[in-house]
Each structure stands twice: as structure tokens, then as C-alpha cells.
Design a protein around this motif. Structure first.
Motif, PDB file in Angstrom:
ATOM      1  N   LEU A  12     -35.497  69.013  65.681  1.00  0.00           N
ATOM      2  CA  LEU A  12     -34.913  67.973  64.522  1.00  0.00           C
ATOM      3  C   LEU A  12     -34.599  68.455  63.148  1.00  0.00           C
ATOM      4  CD1 LEU A  12     -33.496  65.082  64.562  1.00  0.00           C
ATOM      5  CD2 LEU A  12     -36.080  64.422  64.136  1.00  0.00           C
ATOM      6  N   THR A  13     -33.761  68.424  62.612  1.00  0.00           N
ATOM      7  CA  THR A  13     -33.814  68.893  61.267  1.00  0.00           C
ATOM      8  C   THR A  13     -33.643  67.644  60.105  1.00  0.00           C
ATOM      9  OG1 THR A  13     -31.298  69.065  61.079  1.00  0.00           O
ATOM     10  CG2 THR A  13     -32.407  70.805  61.849  1.00  0.00           C
ATOM     11  N   ILE A  14     -33.783  68.041  58.845  1.00  0.00           N
ATOM     12  CA  ILE A  14     -33.736  67.040  58.215  1.00  0.00           C
ATOM     13  C   ILE A  14     -32.288  66.313  58.037  1.00  0.00           C
ATOM     14  CG2 ILE A  14     -33.489  66.449  55.541  1.00  0.00           C
ATOM     15  CD1 ILE A  14     -36.353  66.241  56.405  1.00  0.00           C
ATOM     16  N   ASP A  15     -31.102  67.146  58.342  1.00  0.00           N
ATOM     17  CA  ASP A  15     -29.918  66.761  58.320  1.00  0.00           C
ATOM     18  C   ASP A  15     -29.554  65.689  59.542  1.00  0.00           C
ATOM     19  OD1 ASP A  15     -29.024  67.910  55.883  1.00  0.00           O
ATOM     20  OD2 ASP A  15     -28.398  69.819  56.945  1.00  0.00           O
ATOM     21  N   GLU A  16     -30.229  66.231  60.624  1.00  0.00           N
ATOM     22  CA  GLU A  16     -29.862  65.395  61.639  1.00  0.00           C
ATOM     23  C   GLU A  16     -30.802  64.168  61.578  1.00  0.00           C
ATOM     24  OE1 GLU A  16     -29.510  69.116  65.134  1.00  0.00           O
ATOM     25  OE2 GLU A  16     -31.744  68.403  64.532  1.00  0.00           O
ATOM     26  N   LEU A  17     -31.922  64.093  61.221  1.00  0.00           N
ATOM     27  CA  LEU A  17     -32.886  62.883  60.817  1.00  0.00           C
ATOM     28  C   LEU A  17     -31.846  61.994  59.915  1.00  0.00           C
ATOM     29  CD1 LEU A  17     -35.124  61.055  60.872  1.00  0.00           C
ATOM     30  CD2 LEU A  17     -36.053  62.640  58.874  1.00  0.00           C
ATOM     31  N   CYS A  18     -31.251  62.427  59.068  1.00  0.00           N
ATOM     32  CA  CYS A  18     -30.586  61.598  58.046  1.00  0.00           C
ATOM     33  C   CYS A  18     -29.176  61.122  58.672  1.00  0.00           C
ATOM     34  CB  CYS A  18     -30.117  62.348  56.696  1.00  0.00           C
ATOM     35  SG  CYS A  18     -31.467  62.818  55.662  1.00  0.00           S
ATOM     36  N   ASP A  19     -28.600  61.756  59.661  1.00  0.00           N
ATOM     37  CA  ASP A  19     -27.578  61.419  60.298  1.00  0.00           C
ATOM     38  C   ASP A  19     -28.012  60.293  61.430  1.00  0.00           C
ATOM     39  OD1 ASP A  19     -25.864  63.377  59.088  1.00  0.00           O
ATOM     40  OD2 ASP A  19     -25.718  64.832  60.820  1.00  0.00           O
ATOM     41  N   HIS A  20     -28.997  60.465  61.996  1.00  0.00           N
ATOM     42  CA  HIS A  20     -29.454  59.337  62.706  1.00  0.00           C
ATOM     43  C   HIS A  20     -29.717  57.987  62.274  1.00  0.00           C
ATOM     44  CE1 HIS A  20     -31.249  58.249  66.643  1.00  0.00           C
ATOM     45  NE2 HIS A  20     -32.398  57.617  65.737  1.00  0.00           N
ATOM     46  N   VAL A  21     -30.625  58.120  60.861  1.00  0.00           N
ATOM     47  CA  VAL A  21     -31.146  57.016  60.251  1.00  0.00           C
ATOM     48  C   VAL A  21     -29.727  56.231  59.636  1.00  0.00           C
ATOM     49  CG1 VAL A  21     -32.100  56.028  58.208  1.00  0.00           C
ATOM     50  CG2 VAL A  21     -33.175  57.818  59.760  1.00  0.00           C
ATOM     51  N   GLY A  22     -28.731  57.051  59.441  1.00  0.00           N
ATOM     52  CA  GLY A  22     -27.594  56.683  58.777  1.00  0.00           C
ATOM     53  C   GLY A  22     -26.773  55.805  59.812  1.00  0.00           C
ATOM     54  N   ARG A  23     -26.638  56.355  61.087  1.00  0.00           N
ATOM     55  CA  ARG A  23     -26.047  55.572  62.235  1.00  0.00           C
ATOM     56  C   ARG A  23     -26.746  54.316  62.469  1.00  0.00           C
ATOM     57  NH1 ARG A  23     -25.445  60.783  63.987  1.00  0.00           N
ATOM     58  NH2 ARG A  23     -27.626  60.808  65.336  1.00  0.00           N
ATOM     59  N   LEU A  24     -28.009  54.450  62.212  1.00  0.00           N
ATOM     60  CA  LEU A  24     -28.912  53.263  62.519  1.00  0.00           C
ATOM     61  C   LEU A  24     -28.415  52.263  61.570  1.00  0.00           C
ATOM     62  CD1 LEU A  24     -32.450  54.574  63.562  1.00  0.00           C
ATOM     63  CD2 LEU A  24     -30.733  53.329  65.161  1.00  0.00           C
ATOM     64  N   ARG A  25     -28.302  52.510  60.354  1.00  0.00           N
ATOM     65  CA  ARG A  25     -28.044  51.631  59.230  1.00  0.00           C
ATOM     66  C   ARG A  25     -26.754  51.518  59.084  1.00  0.00           C
ATOM     67  NH1 ARG A  25     -31.754  50.448  55.541  1.00  0.00           N
ATOM     68  NH2 ARG A  25     -30.281  50.667  53.820  1.00  0.00           N
ATOM     69  N   LEU A 126     -45.353  60.941  59.942  1.00  0.00           N
ATOM     70  CA  LEU A 126     -44.869  60.997  61.399  1.00  0.00           C
ATOM     71  C   LEU A 126     -43.691  61.428  61.887  1.00  0.00           C
ATOM     72  CD1 LEU A 126     -46.667  57.203  62.072  1.00  0.00           C
ATOM     73  CD2 LEU A 126     -47.578  59.614  62.821  1.00  0.00           C
ATOM     74  N   ILE A 127     -42.638  61.186  61.038  1.00  0.00           N
ATOM     75  CA  ILE A 127     -41.437  61.500  61.415  1.00  0.00           C
ATOM     76  C   ILE A 127     -41.438  63.168  61.218  1.00  0.00           C
ATOM     77  CG2 ILE A 127     -38.863  61.800  60.599  1.00  0.00           C
ATOM     78  CD1 ILE A 127     -39.160  58.791  59.864  1.00  0.00           C
ATOM     79  N   GLY A 128     -42.116  63.534  59.970  1.00  0.00           N
ATOM     80  CA  GLY A 128     -42.304  65.040  59.784  1.00  0.00           C
ATOM     81  C   GLY A 128     -42.799  65.856  60.893  1.00  0.00           C
ATOM     82  N   ARG A 129     -43.614  65.243  61.583  1.00  0.00           N
ATOM     83  CA  ARG A 129     -44.187  66.084  62.989  1.00  0.00           C
ATOM     84  C   ARG A 129     -43.064  66.389  63.855  1.00  0.00           C
ATOM     85  NH1 ARG A 129     -48.868  62.261  65.184  1.00  0.00           N
ATOM     86  NH2 ARG A 129     -48.464  63.697  66.914  1.00  0.00           N
ATOM     87  N   ARG A 130     -41.830  65.757  63.764  1.00  0.00           N
ATOM     88  CA  ARG A 130     -40.602  66.007  64.521  1.00  0.00           C
ATOM     89  C   ARG A 130     -39.640  67.176  64.052  1.00  0.00           C
ATOM     90  NH1 ARG A 130     -39.549  61.955  68.033  1.00  0.00           N
ATOM     91  NH2 ARG A 130     -38.039  63.464  69.197  1.00  0.00           N
ATOM     92  N   ILE A 131     -39.845  67.432  62.825  1.00  0.00           N
ATOM     93  CA  ILE A 131     -39.150  68.209  62.163  1.00  0.00           C
ATOM     94  C   ILE A 131     -39.680  69.785  62.571  1.00  0.00           C
ATOM     95  CG2 ILE A 131     -38.106  69.230  59.918  1.00  0.00           C
ATOM     96  CD1 ILE A 131     -37.355  66.245  60.588  1.00  0.00           C
ATOM     97  N   SER A 132     -38.593  70.535  63.022  1.00  0.00           N
ATOM     98  CA  SER A 132     -39.058  71.957  63.256  1.00  0.00           C
ATOM     99  C   SER A 132     -38.750  72.767  62.165  1.00  0.00           C
ATOM    100  CB  SER A 132     -38.127  72.337  64.531  1.00  0.00           C
ATOM    101  OG  SER A 132     -36.730  72.254  64.008  1.00  0.00           O
TER     102      SER A 132
END
Length: 168
Positions: A12-25, A126-132
């Protein structure tokens, strides 16, 4: 964390995280780096009608930038609201070019050891633990629709009259 439904892949990258949170919101989450005022925070979450922007200090080292972005994502995920620090009328008088709701949302949040700040830091960690990948782009392009906000934030530099004679 499970409620976020983050992808299970380890990369998981920051960009993917932002895209995912954006889809949720149901609205894009965009990260923008810029030089923030020296005495100000290292990052800000600004929510507009169409987008969520995370502004991060461009002069931070990459790992610190990443942690600031994760902290601000924590605010987004927790949907922290601003507590009113000034009335709409006062906001219009002091900052006439900014939307009063935007001013309240950004400036109203405490940047201390408040429950919201602690929660955002915990969620971000906690989310940062998922960032590779802990590498961050040194400069993130300012999208055209965020330029006005970025210019206003950059203009918050301390006025020349307040600077010390040693630092012109």
C-alpha cells in the motif's frame, strides 16, 4: 482499521491510501506539498465542497512528510470537525477572501494534545503500518483547483515588520 476496508496487499502506498479514502468519502483526497509558515503546523487538512486536500510542509524530510500525511489522513478518516474559534462574521472581516466554513474547519481544530489530535496520530500510525514505501515525492504538484488555497496558505508567512533585524 478493519472498518476502513484497506486492501490486504502489503504494498500500500500513500497514493493508493488517498485513492481508497477518497472512494469511501466519494471525493478525491489530494496531497499537496508547499512551504507553510515557519511557526505554523507541518500539515493541514482542508475540506472543500469537491475535494479533501492535505497540505504538507515541503521542507520536511520524506519520512516526516509521510507521518504528517498519515496524521492528516487520520483526521479525514475520523471526520474531525473544527470547533468554532470565531464567528462567521469575524471570519469574513479578518479573512474576506476565504470561505468562513473553510476557515472554521482548518483554524478551529486544536493543534495540541486534544483527543482529536491524539486520535488522528493513533489512526495515522496504525494506517502507516500498512504503508510499504516510506519514500515520498519531495514536491507534489499543486492541482489547478487547489492553487488558490495553496497561494493563500503560502501568503500566511510572517509579515516583514515582525521579522527580527537578524533575519530580514
Amino acid at each position: 482499521m478493519h472498518a476502513l476496508g484497506l486492501p490486504l496487499n502489503e504494498g500500500l502506498t500513500i497514493d493508493e491510501l488517498c485513492d481508497h479514502v477518497g472512494r469511501l468519502r466519494k471525493r478525491p483526497v489530494r496531497v499537496v506539498s508547499l512551504a507553510l509558515p515557519p511557526a505554523g503546523p507541518h500539515g493541514l487538512w482542508v475540506s472543500t465542497e469537491a475535494n479533501d486536500y492535505i497540505f504538507v510542509e515541503e521542507r520536511l524530510v520524506p519520512v516526516h512528510q509521510q507521518q504528517v500525511v498519515l496524521h492528516e489522513i487520520g483526521h479525514v478518516v475520523c471526520d474531525h470537525d473544527a470547533s468554532p474559534v470565531m464567528t462567521e462574521q469575524a471570519s469574513r472581516l479578518l479573512l474576506p477572501s476565504l470561505d468562513p466554513d473553510l476557515v472554521l474547519r482548518v483554524m478551529g481544530r486544536e493543534h495540541t494534545d486534544s483527543a482529536a489530535e491524539i486520535e488522528a496520530e493513533m489512526v495515522g500510525s496504525l494506517i502507516g503500518r500498512r504503508i510499504s514505501n516510506w519514500a515520498v515525492q519531495r514536491t507534489l504538484e499543486v492541482p489547478p483547483e487547489a492553487r488558490a488555497i495553496a497561494e493563500r496558505l503560502a501568503a500566511l508567512e510572517a509579515p516583514a515588520s515582525r521579522r527580527s533585524p537578524e533575519h530580514p
